[in-house]
Write an enzyme that holds these catalytic residues in place. Structure first.
Site, mmCIF file in Angstrom:
data_model
loop_
_atom_site.group_PDB
_atom_site.id
_atom_site.type_symbol
_atom_site.label_atom_id
_atom_site.label_comp_id
_atom_site.label_asym_id
_atom_site.label_seq_id
_atom_site.Cartn_x
_atom_site.Cartn_y
_atom_site.Cartn_z
ATOM 1 C CD GLU A 96 -4.287 8.584 -2.506
ATOM 2 O OE1 GLU A 96 -5.129 7.927 -3.006
ATOM 3 O OE2 GLU A 96 -3.452 7.145 -2.023
ATOM 4 C CB ALA A 156 -5.023 4.245 -4.135
ATOM 5 C CE1 TYR A 157 2.321 4.270 0.337
ATOM 6 C CE2 TYR A 157 0.955 5.368 2.924
ATOM 7 C CZ TYR A 157 2.740 5.340 2.218
ATOM 8 O OH TYR A 157 3.484 5.269 2.727
ATOM 9 C CB THR A 158 -5.143 4.726 3.804
ATOM 10 O OG1 THR A 158 -4.479 5.532 4.475
ATOM 11 C CG2 THR A 158 -5.610 3.801 4.814
ATOM 12 C CB SER A 160 -0.901 0.212 -1.284
ATOM 13 O OG SER A 160 -0.322 1.215 -0.463
#
Length: 254
Positions: A96, A156-158, A160
């Site tokens: 991202e 989104a990574y956070t 997840s």
């Protein structure tokens, strides 16, 4: 090595095994005496890794978002080595560069598919195999310091990695009575291709990043994560479950 850190006679699976942290984890578990089924979608590097480890390692090339890859990985451990004692779920993606309001459905869904849904399927298959054997076991999920201290433009990574901790803690509660421990490692800035690629995409200076995100003003090494994994996989951590271990150079502690 302390006898309590030994993996002699144990069988493990490792996802994301072909490079960076995964390769170091795979080698460290084998060096501690384990037989390891290594899984990664990078078939050739995976084959080279397992070839260098001899009969102690078996490779399963495939994408863990495919349920068949997950099934084959666990089945290989049981069929070839006779059991499953430990699992390290390290396969993940991060790509991202934008805040939440610019994040597309496709990017969010891809992040969740790899970092959460695939990990859930891995845990489900791994724990089922451990329950069937009745010998307990240890599952280690690779989360991130983002689960506690998000970095900019990584919604989104956070999310997840928060989910990884939720799955870890829930499973730790459900399977403690069966002798299965479930923990997570939250790496900080570890010097891997994923980190280097992320810094390049964002135009960040590596020295500045290291000074900002580590009290030691350096990146961690894949081996430092592998050593933490060995502790959590081995009997040395026999009273530890549901824990999120930060290996982050003090990033979260100050």
């Amino acid at each position: 090595m302390s006898e309590s850190f030994s993996m002699q006679g144990k069988v493990a699976v490792v996802t994301g095994a072909a490079g960076g942290m995964g390769e170091a984890i795979t080698r460290t578990l084998v060096e501690a005496g384990a037989r390891v089924v290594a899984c990664d979608r990078a078939a050739e590097p995976l084959r080279e890794l397992c070839g260098s480890l001899g009969d102690a390692a078996a490779d399963v090339a495939g994408d863990i978002t495919d349920p068949e890859t997950v099934r084959l990985m666990v089945a290989t451990a049981v069929d070839r080595f006779g059991r499953l004692d430990a699992a390290v779920n390290g396969a993940a993606i991060e790509f991202e560069r934008v805040p939440l309001h610019e994040t597309t459905d496709e990017d969010f869904e891809l992040m969740m598919a790899v970092n959460v849904t695939a990990l859930f399927r891995c845990m489900r298959a791994e724990i089922a195999a451990m329950l069937a054997a009745g010998n307990g076991g240890s599952v280690v999920n690779i989360a991130s310091t983002n689960a506690f201290k998000p970095q900019p433009n990584q919604p989104a990574y956070t999310a997840s990695k928060h989910a990884v901790l939720g799955l870890t803690r829930s499973a730790a509660l459900d399977y403690a009575a069966s002798g299965i421990r479930v923990n997570a490692i939250c790496p900080g800035t570890i010097d891997t291709p994923m980190l280097r690629n992320a810094m390049e995409r964002r135009g960040r200076n590596p020295e500045e990043v290291a000074k900002r995100l580590s009290r030691f003003a350096r990146f961690g090494t894949p081996q430092e994560i592998a050593d933490a994994c060995l502790w959590l996989c081995s009997g040395a951590s026999s009273f530890t479950t549901g824990h999120a271990l930060a290996v982050d150079g003090g990033m979260l502690g100050a």
